[in-house]
Scaffold this motif. Structure first.
Motif, PDB file in Angstrom:
ATOM      1  N   LYS A 386       0.823  -1.208   0.000  1.00 59.94           N
ATOM      2  CA  LYS A 386       0.000   0.000   0.000  1.00 59.94           C
ATOM      3  C   LYS A 386       0.863   1.266   0.000  1.00 59.94           C
ATOM      4  O   LYS A 386       0.458   2.301  -0.551  1.00 59.94           O
ATOM      5  N   SER A 387       2.064   1.189   0.592  1.00 65.46           N
ATOM      6  CA  SER A 387       2.962   2.347   0.581  1.00 65.46           C
ATOM      7  C   SER A 387       3.511   2.603  -0.818  1.00 65.46           C
ATOM      8  O   SER A 387       3.634   3.752  -1.251  1.00 65.46           O
ATOM      9  N   VAL A 388       3.843   1.528  -1.526  1.00 66.29           N
ATOM     10  CA  VAL A 388       4.335   1.661  -2.903  1.00 66.29           C
ATOM     11  C   VAL A 388       3.257   2.260  -3.795  1.00 66.29           C
ATOM     12  O   VAL A 388       3.502   3.198  -4.573  1.00 66.29           O
ATOM     13  N   ILE A 389       2.034   1.725  -3.679  1.00 60.08           N
ATOM     14  CA  ILE A 389       0.909   2.228  -4.486  1.00 60.08           C
ATOM     15  C   ILE A 389       0.632   3.689  -4.143  1.00 60.08           C
ATOM     16  O   ILE A 389       0.397   4.522  -5.028  1.00 60.08           O
ATOM     17  N   LEU A 392       3.149   6.069  -5.748  1.00 58.49           N
ATOM     18  CA  LEU A 392       2.874   6.233  -7.178  1.00 58.49           C
ATOM     19  C   LEU A 392       1.702   7.178  -7.395  1.00 58.49           C
ATOM     20  O   LEU A 392       1.738   8.068  -8.248  1.00 58.49           O
ATOM     21  N   GLY A 393       0.639   6.979  -6.608  1.00 50.16           N
ATOM     22  CA  GLY A 393      -0.540   7.827  -6.736  1.00 50.16           C
ATOM     23  C   GLY A 393      -0.267   9.273  -6.364  1.00 50.16           C
ATOM     24  O   GLY A 393      -0.761  10.199  -7.021  1.00 50.16           O
ATOM     25  N   ASN A 394       0.519   9.487  -5.339  1.00 46.68           N
ATOM     26  CA  ASN A 394       0.835  10.853  -4.916  1.00 46.68           C
ATOM     27  C   ASN A 394       1.672  11.601  -5.942  1.00 46.68           C
ATOM     28  O   ASN A 394       1.705  12.839  -5.938  1.00 46.68           O
ATOM     29  N   LEU A 395       2.363  10.873  -6.796  1.00 43.12           N
ATOM     30  CA  LEU A 395       3.143  11.510  -7.865  1.00 43.12           C
ATOM     31  C   LEU A 395       2.341  11.659  -9.155  1.00 43.12           C
ATOM     32  O   LEU A 395       2.866  12.100 -10.173  1.00 43.12           O
ATOM     33  N   GLY A 396       1.055  11.263  -9.099  1.00 42.02           N
ATOM     34  CA  GLY A 396       0.181  11.452 -10.255  1.00 42.02           C
ATOM     35  C   GLY A 396       0.112  10.281 -11.209  1.00 42.02           C
ATOM     36  O   GLY A 396      -0.452  10.402 -12.300  1.00 42.02           O
ATOM     37  N   SER A 400      -2.036  -0.678 -10.366  1.00 39.82           N
ATOM     38  CA  SER A 400      -3.008  -1.730 -10.080  1.00 39.82           C
ATOM     39  C   SER A 400      -2.272  -3.020  -9.763  1.00 39.82           C
ATOM     40  O   SER A 400      -1.048  -3.114  -9.909  1.00 39.82           O
ATOM     41  N   LEU A 401      -3.035  -4.020  -9.372  1.00 40.96           N
ATOM     42  CA  LEU A 401      -2.507  -5.372  -9.251  1.00 40.96           C
ATOM     43  C   LEU A 401      -2.562  -6.028 -10.622  1.00 40.96           C
ATOM     44  O   LEU A 401      -3.047  -5.443 -11.593  1.00 40.96           O
ATOM     45  N   THR A 402      -2.095  -7.256 -10.724  1.00 41.32           N
ATOM     46  CA  THR A 402      -2.201  -8.039 -11.957  1.00 41.32           C
ATOM     47  C   THR A 402      -2.763  -9.410 -11.629  1.00 41.32           C
ATOM     48  O   THR A 402      -2.562  -9.924 -10.520  1.00 41.32           O
ATOM     49  N   HIS A 403      -3.479  -9.990 -12.577  1.00 41.61           N
ATOM     50  CA  HIS A 403      -4.026 -11.336 -12.366  1.00 41.61           C
ATOM     51  C   HIS A 403      -2.943 -12.399 -12.489  1.00 41.61           C
ATOM     52  O   HIS A 403      -3.117 -13.528 -12.036  1.00 41.61           O
ATOM     53  N   LEU A 464      -1.052   7.508   2.564  1.00 42.84           N
ATOM     54  CA  LEU A 464      -2.080   6.730   1.878  1.00 42.84           C
ATOM     55  C   LEU A 464      -3.079   7.653   1.187  1.00 42.84           C
ATOM     56  O   LEU A 464      -3.379   8.754   1.665  1.00 42.84           O
ATOM     57  N   ASN A 465      -3.585   7.204   0.041  1.00 37.44           N
ATOM     58  CA  ASN A 465      -4.511   8.011  -0.763  1.00 37.44           C
ATOM     59  C   ASN A 465      -5.609   7.130  -1.339  1.00 37.44           C
ATOM     60  O   ASN A 465      -5.716   5.945  -1.009  1.00 37.44           O
ATOM     61  N   GLU A 466      -6.417   7.685  -2.212  1.00 38.49           N
ATOM     62  CA  GLU A 466      -7.544   6.940  -2.776  1.00 38.49           C
ATOM     63  C   GLU A 466      -7.087   5.735  -3.595  1.00 38.49           C
ATOM     64  O   GLU A 466      -7.716   4.684  -3.596  1.00 38.49           O
ATOM     65  N   LEU A 467      -5.962   5.889  -4.309  1.00 38.00           N
ATOM     66  CA  LEU A 467      -5.466   4.785  -5.128  1.00 38.00           C
ATOM     67  C   LEU A 467      -5.032   3.620  -4.247  1.00 38.00           C
ATOM     68  O   LEU A 467      -5.368   2.461  -4.517  1.00 38.00           O
TER      69      LEU A 467
END
Length: 497
Positions: A386-389, A392-396, A400-403, A464-467
């Motif tokens: 969640k920190s990695v995601i 990424l989101g905070n930088l715009g 996502s995950l992958t199947h 943490l953010n919405e993403l």
């Protein structure tokens, strides 16, 4: 045949709505672990018919006659390599509006099994057993102008030898189902020359994203084949499953979309040290002010022979398909149908829900990375996903995950940003002393590379953010994403003699 005779010479095997009489001497190929493949295929053909097939047939019938019978069966299916006939029988019994299913196989034993099982399931009015070479059957149907709405290719090994004939004999906006079980070639490291010979591209050898590359190599081969006949492909659902890949592709005649194939095809530069990738499209599409399109050459990549992040050698994979792998509307329809079937008949229903939910939520960006692999290169603890995601989101950027594999991340961020995020985590959270790192390693070179940074005026934040909340919510869903405990029949069985 009496039930007593069946139980004596054959073993009854029930799957879905069909029961086949499986010879105890095993001269016909059957693999129970692939029920997931067959359950998903039934639902996908039903989804195709509701989204595309019904409208196509309705239009054709209105053109041919003043009266339209919307309930009349119309779907023609070819199962080119049918073996026991189980899949063909399930198609006949479980898919509404199926008018005919040709269950073909080259083996005499297989065709005898198909005939026996068709009679046992009382579907002889729909399923037509046929002995013949799969390519010959498809070429003959094309010659006679009798095209199939759906063609299913599920061979032992590669489907490559059957694609040309299939593209020619499939009807307009038809659904092509393709399985390839040769992942040792598509995603392994031992047969690069064979991969190129079969699929026209090189695999991403020893890379975390090799299974997604396998899907893209197969799509690249199919797209190039279709283009020769002025046809384009539209991937509906493309999955890496256990020991094989399974693709559901809509095929139509569209010379203008064939022109876009070069821009949807690309080579991949991948670093042998840190795994960073860069996609190089082979063509470019420019949309003019009036909406028309201009096609040209793509601009050359700035990637050199050595990685700009760690200095290790870059290798080249592909060319392969680099466009969208999934169609949201199609997956939504499959999931909708999947909700309405029962667990007893569709025993893999929960896994279909899990895998397709992940596939639907994948972003379009090619390839993924494993945070644990990135962390191992920099020699520090794996940060929370969640920190990695969030970073990424905070930088715009999107993510996502992958199947395809657990705990991997797809993102549209360049590798420069990915490395910058992990470098920041090392400094802020781990407070690692990089002076103790081996100066010859990729990790040290990345940590000391001044060019590995985020964009000017940007700052890495792990708040943490919405993403990150969206991805965490998906991770916490109680869904079956991957194959659970393997049975004694796990994996590809030996090729039948």
């Amino acid at each position: 045949m009496s039930e007593q005779e069946a139980l004596g010479e054959f073993t009854p095997v029930t799957e879905g709505s069909a029961t086949i009489l499986f010879p105890k001497k095993e001269d016909v190929f059957y693999n129970p672990v692939q029920q997931f493949n067959r359950d998903l295929s039934v639902l996908s053909i039903r989804a195709w018919s509701e989204l595309y097939g019904d409208a196509l047939v309705s239009k054709k019938r209105k053109r041919d006659t003043d009266q339209v019978d919307s309930d009349k069966p119309y779907i023609s299916i070819l199962e080119a390599l049918s073996a026991s006939g189980l899949r063909a029988i399930r198609y006949a019994k479980e898919i509404p509006k199926v008018s005919s299913v040709v269950a073909n196989d080259f083996s005499e034993d297989a065709v005898r099994s198909i005939v026996r099982n068709v009679e046992h399931n009382n579907v002889s009015q729909v399923v037509k057993p046929n002995r013949g070479d799969a390519n010959a059957v498809m070429h003959e149907s094309n010659f006679k102008g009798k095209h199939f709405n759906v063609i299913d290719l599920d061979p032992y090994g590669t489907a490559s030898p059957f694609i040309d004939a299939a593209i020619q004999s499939i009807g307009e906006d038809g659904l092509l189902l393709v399985t390839c079980t040769d992942l040792a070639v598509l995603a392994g490291g031992g047969y690069p020359e064979k991969c190129f010979a079969l699929y026209g591209g090189s695999a991403m050898i020893n890379h975390d994203a090799s299974h997604e590359a396998a899907l893209r190599l197969v799509l690249g081969m199919i797209g190039n084949t279709a283009a020769k006949y002025r046809k384009s492909i539209e991937p509906m659902l493309c999955l890496s499953i256990d020991f094989y890949v399974r693709l559901f592709i809509k095929v139509k005649t569209s010379p203008i979309e064939v022109k876009e194939l070069a821009s949807k095809t690309g080579s991949v530069y991948m670093c042998s040290g840190c795994g960073a990738t860069e996609v190089q499209p082979l063509g470019k599409v420019t949309v003019r002010d009036n909406g028309s399109k201009k096609f040209g050459l793509a601009q050359g990549s700035c990637v050199g022979s050595h990685c700009s992040y760690c200095g290790y050698v870059n290798h080249v994979a592909g060319p392969m398909y680099i466009g969208k792998l999934q169609n949201d509307n199609f997956i939504s329809k499959v999931l909708e149908l999947n909700e309405k079937v029962d667990d007893e008949t569709y025993k893999t229903r929960k896994r279909i829900e899990g895998m397709l939910t992940l596939a639907k939520n994948e972003i379009e960006a090619p390839f993924y990375f494993k945070p644990e692999k990135v962390s191992s290169i920099l020699k520090f603890q794996v940060p929370p996903l969640k920190s990695v995601i969030a970073a990424l989101g905070n930088l715009g950027y999107d993510a996502s995950l992958t199947h395809a594999i657990p705990s991997a991340v797809k993102t549209n961020a360049p590798w420069r940003v990915i490395w910058a995020i992990f470098k920041s985590y090392v400094v802020e959270k781990e407070q690692k002393d990089i002076s103790k790192m081996n100066e010859n390693t990729a990790g040290y070179k990345i940590m000391t590379n001044a060019d590995v940074k985020v964009d000017d005026d940007a700052k890495v934040s792990f708040e943490l953010n919405e993403l990150s909340k969206k991805v965490e919510k998906l991770r916490k869903l109680k869904i079956i994403r991957y194959q659970e405990n393997p049975t004694k029949n796990w994996g590809p069985k030996g090729k039948p003699k």
